[in-house]
Scaffold this active site. Structure first.
Site, PDB file in Angstrom:
ATOM      1  N   LYS A  54     -12.291  49.776   7.552  1.00 41.66           N
ATOM      2  CA  LYS A  54     -11.583  49.527   8.810  1.00 41.66           C
ATOM      3  C   LYS A  54     -12.159  50.600   9.881  1.00 41.66           C
ATOM      4  O   LYS A  54     -12.451  50.232  10.945  1.00 41.66           O
ATOM      5  CB  LYS A  54     -10.106  49.621   8.644  1.00 41.66           C
ATOM      6  N   GLN A  98      -1.655  51.239   4.802  1.00 42.11           N
ATOM      7  CA  GLN A  98      -2.472  50.707   3.729  1.00 42.11           C
ATOM      8  C   GLN A  98      -1.672  50.510   2.293  1.00 42.11           C
ATOM      9  O   GLN A  98      -1.037  51.229   1.719  1.00 42.11           O
ATOM     10  CB  GLN A  98      -3.653  51.626   3.423  1.00 42.11           C
ATOM     11  N   ASP A 123      -0.998  43.801  10.959  1.00 43.09           N
ATOM     12  CA  ASP A 123      -0.838  43.264   9.647  1.00 43.09           C
ATOM     13  C   ASP A 123      -0.067  41.874   9.786  1.00 43.09           C
ATOM     14  O   ASP A 123      -0.177  40.899   8.941  1.00 43.09           O
ATOM     15  CB  ASP A 123      -0.561  44.063   8.586  1.00 43.09           C
TER      16      ASP A 123
END
Ligand code: NDP
Length: 287
Positions: A54, A98, A123
């Site tokens: 990322k 994460q 997200d």
């Protein structure tokens, strides 16, 4: 006849190119650099690879990327304090925790994720964003299903009026995929582990999305001739061997288009995350 291969690298390059333009526009018109903060708790090796990936993609596109590394033994309170700090920081547009979290705080996952400011929730997991998606005014949408939809569009595959079947009803893939396809006027059926006569249902699909986490489960007999098959599954069956939920070798002979694993949907997830960072920056700028 073998199916058209929907290769992730081609579509992800297009999505990233769009994102790069978006970043440049924001920089030029508003003088800010879109930014993403990723919090990683503990030492999970797979998570570290994902976070590195990322970070690298952000750098490639001109997005500012901050990685916050926290100890394996961080408490829920410490993590929430960090999220609050990032929520209040005006120079941060997107926040991502994460997953998976270490076992010690795993049971608090929902509370932790819900602490993220919905306008920074890249997200798309926050109930505010889930509600927006369900009511048809999506803001930040989970990256994997958003990537599947984007790929269908970029590949020129029609969705309106089609029968779509999704195998899997998770909050991060199956359910958002349902709402995305329904919002584009597909007639959608969602299957799960209690579905009776699964092959009968999947054989009705013009667009079949497999997101169950069962290696090579979907065989040619479960696919309608000329269907479009999107394989979201990522299953490690040997140290260096990944396969999807679809039995690719038999499915490619019957489908009209199919995504490979690896090299399919997985590559789109990070590209869509970049798009979400830009979307988040725009939401915060009220544009
Ligand atoms: P979950 O384990 O959360 O959900 C799996 C779903 O599949 C559940 O709804 C389950 O039903 C259903 N299911 C399991 N077995 C069967 C069966 N035999 N028949 C019908 N339905 C079944 O998985 P995720 O949604 O998180 O992930 C699915 C797959 O996608 C995994 O392989 C994962 O690695 C991959 N993935 C890939 C991503 C990417 O970037 N490409 C991102 C996220 C996930 P029930 O609800 O009844 O238990």
């Amino acid at each position: 006849m073998t199916a058209r291969l929907l290769e992730g690298k081609i579509f992800s390059a297009q999505i990233k190119e769009e994102a790069k333009t978006g970043v440049e526009e924001i920089k030029k018109n508003f003088g800010i650099t879109p930014s993403l903060a990723v919090i990683i708790v503990g030492e999970n090796p797979a998570s570290k690879v994902y976070v590195r990936n990322k970070h690298k993609t952000c750098e490639e596109l001109g997005i500012k990327s901050i990685v916050v590394e926290m100890s394996e033994h961080s408490t829920k309170e410490e993590l929430i304090e960090k999220i609050d700090e990032l929520n209040a920081d005006k120079s941060i547009n997107g926040i991502l925790v994460q997953l998976p979290l270490p076992n010690e705080i795993k049971s608090h996952e929902e509370e932790i994720l819900n602490r993220i400011d919905p306008l920074k929730d890249v997200d798309g997991f926050h109930p505010y964003n889930v509600g927006k998606l369900v009511t048809g005014s999506p803001t930040l949408v989970p990256c994997t299903p958003a990537g599947c939809l984007k790929m269908l569009d970029l590949a020129g595959i029609e969705i309106d009026g089609k029968r779509a079947v999704i195998i899997g009803r998770s909050n991060i893939v199956g359910k958002p995929m349902l709402h995305l396809l329904m919002s584009r006027h597909a007639t959608v059926t969602v299957c799960h582990s209690h579905t009776k006569n699964l092959p009968e249902v999947t054989r009705e699909a013009d667009i079949l999305v497999a997101a169950m986490g069962k290696p090579k489960f979907v065989t040619a007999e479960m696919i309608k001739p000329n269907a479009v098959v999107i394989d979201v599954g990522i299953n490690r069956i040997a140290p260096k061997k990944l396969v999807g939920d679809v039995d690719f070798e038999s499915a490619i002979e019957i489908a009209s288009a199919i995504t490979p694993v690896p090299g399919g949907v997985g590559l789109l997830t990070v590209a869509m995350l970049m798009q979400n960072v830009i979307k988040a920056a725009k939401l915060q700028l009220n544009i």
